[in-house]
Scaffold this motif. Structure first.
Motif, PDB file in Angstrom:
ATOM      1  N   GLU A 161       8.641  -4.986  -1.840  1.00 30.31           N
ATOM      2  CA  GLU A 161       7.915  -6.382  -1.590  1.00 30.31           C
ATOM      3  C   GLU A 161       8.742  -7.474  -1.736  1.00 30.31           C
ATOM      4  O   GLU A 161       9.441  -7.614  -2.735  1.00 30.31           O
ATOM      5  CB  GLU A 161       6.645  -6.244  -2.392  1.00 30.31           C
ATOM      6  CG  GLU A 161       6.010  -7.837  -2.475  1.00 30.31           C
ATOM      7  CD  GLU A 161       4.728  -7.704  -1.452  1.00 30.31           C
ATOM      8  OE1 GLU A 161       4.236  -6.464  -1.062  1.00 30.31           O
ATOM      9  OE2 GLU A 161       4.174  -8.734  -1.094  1.00 30.31           O
ATOM     10  N   VAL A 167       1.396 -11.470  -5.843  1.00 30.30           N
ATOM     11  CA  VAL A 167       1.767 -10.121  -5.580  1.00 30.30           C
ATOM     12  C   VAL A 167       0.790  -9.101  -6.184  1.00 30.30           C
ATOM     13  O   VAL A 167       0.398  -9.163  -7.732  1.00 30.30           O
ATOM     14  CB  VAL A 167       3.086  -9.987  -6.112  1.00 30.30           C
ATOM     15  CG1 VAL A 167       3.671  -8.655  -6.056  1.00 30.30           C
ATOM     16  CG2 VAL A 167       4.093 -10.952  -5.585  1.00 30.30           C
ATOM     17  N   THR A 197       8.641 -11.677  -1.468  1.00 26.21           N
ATOM     18  CA  THR A 197       7.792 -12.765  -1.099  1.00 26.21           C
ATOM     19  C   THR A 197       8.443 -14.200  -1.770  1.00 26.21           C
ATOM     20  O   THR A 197       9.500 -13.990  -2.686  1.00 26.21           O
ATOM     21  CB  THR A 197       6.271 -12.490  -1.868  1.00 26.21           C
ATOM     22  OG1 THR A 197       5.530 -13.483  -1.446  1.00 26.21           O
ATOM     23  CG2 THR A 197       6.237 -12.427  -3.468  1.00 26.21           C
TER      24      THR A 197
END
Lengths: 114, 116
Positions: free
Chosen positions: A11, A19, A13
C-alpha cells in the motif's frame, strides 16, 4: 490448509489519508495479533484479540491507530490520518489458545506513506 | 521479566557447511521457546518449538535446537547449509506464569548468508 491471509500486500498512499489493513486468521484460532516491523525497532506487538475481543492494545502507538475484529474470521487495522513515520511492514498472526501454541503469521502488508 | 538475546546479528557460511545460530534467554518461569525464519518479503514461519518435553527439538528443513537450562541457551543448528536457508532467523520466548496464551518476546534476529 489456508494460512493467515492479509490484504493488501502493498500500500502506497499520501500522508493524511486513511489506511485500512485487513486480516483473515486461520479458522479455529482464538487469538489474533497485529505486529509492526521496522528496521529500527524490529517486531512490535500492537494489539491482540481473544475471541474477537481486544485484550491488550498497549502497543498501539497513538490514537490514530485503531483495530477491530467484528467476527472470528476478519480483522482490520486502521490508521487515520496516516503519517510518513507509519511506514513499515504490518503483520497479522493467529494462534490457538494455550501457552505453548505457536503463532502463525501472514505475509504482511508493506505500507509506504509519502 | 523475560528476554532473549541472539548473539550474532549476521552469520555467513558456505553451502554444505554446518550452521550455528546462537540464542540465550532469561525467564522467570519455565519458558516455551521457538525459532522462526523470515524470508524476504514473507511473514515469519515456525521452524521448531520447545515446550518442556525433549530437550533436543527437531524442526523443518533439517534444523534442530537444543534446550540447555544450565546455560539458558537454545541454539539453532543444521548440519549442512543450503542456499535456500539464507534468511533472517528469530529466537522467541513466551511469557509464562499463568497466562492463557504465549505473548512472544523476539530476539533481534540473525541474518544468515549462504555462499556457494
Amino acid at each position: 490448509d489456508a494460512g493467515v491471509i492479509q490484504s493488501p500486500r502493498h500500500e502506497v498512499t499520501e500522508m493524511g489519508q486513511e489506511v485500512t489493513l485487513r486480516c483473515k486468521p486461520i479458522s479455529g484460532h482464538d487469538y489474533l495479533f497485529w505486529y509492526r516491523q521496522t528496521m529500527m525497532r524490529g517486531l512490535e506487538l500492537l494489539i491482540y484479540f481473544n475471541n474477537n475481543v481486544p485484550i491488550d492494545d498497549s502497543g498501539m502507538p497513538e490514537d490514530r491507530f485503531s483495530a477491530k475484529m467484528p467476527n472470528a474470521s476478519f480483522s482490520t487495522l486502521k490508521i487515520q490520518p496516516s503519517e510518513p513515520r507509519d511506514s513499515a511492514v504490518y503483520f497479522c498472526a493467529s494462534s490457538r489458545a494455550g501457552l505453548n501454541q505457536p503463532q502463525h503469521f501472514g505475509d504482511g502488508t508493506r505500507l509506504s506513506i509519502l | 521479566a523475560q528476554s532473549v538475546t541472539q548473539l550474532d546479528s549476521h552469520v555467513s557460511v558456505s553451502e554444505g557447511t554446518p550452521v550455528l545460530l546462537r540464542c540465550n534467554y532469561s525467564s522467570s518461569y519455565s519458558p516455551s521457546l521457538f525459532w522462526y525464519v523470515q524470508h524476504p518479503n514473507k511473514g515469519l514461519q515456525l521452524l521448531l518449538k520447545y515446550t518442556s518435553a525433549a530437550t533436543l527439538v527437531k524442526g523443518i528443513n533439517g534444523f534442530e535446537a537444543e534446550f540447555k537450562k544450565s546455560e539458558t541457551s537454545f541454539h539453532l543448528t543444521k548440519p549442512s547449509a543450503h542456499m535456500s536457508d539464507a534468511a533472517e532467523y528469530f529466537c522467541v520466548v513466551t511469557l509464562g506464569g499463568g497466562t492463557s496464551y504465549g505473548k512472544l518476546t523476539f530476539g533481534q534476529g540473525t541474518i544468515l548468508t549462504v555462499h556457494p
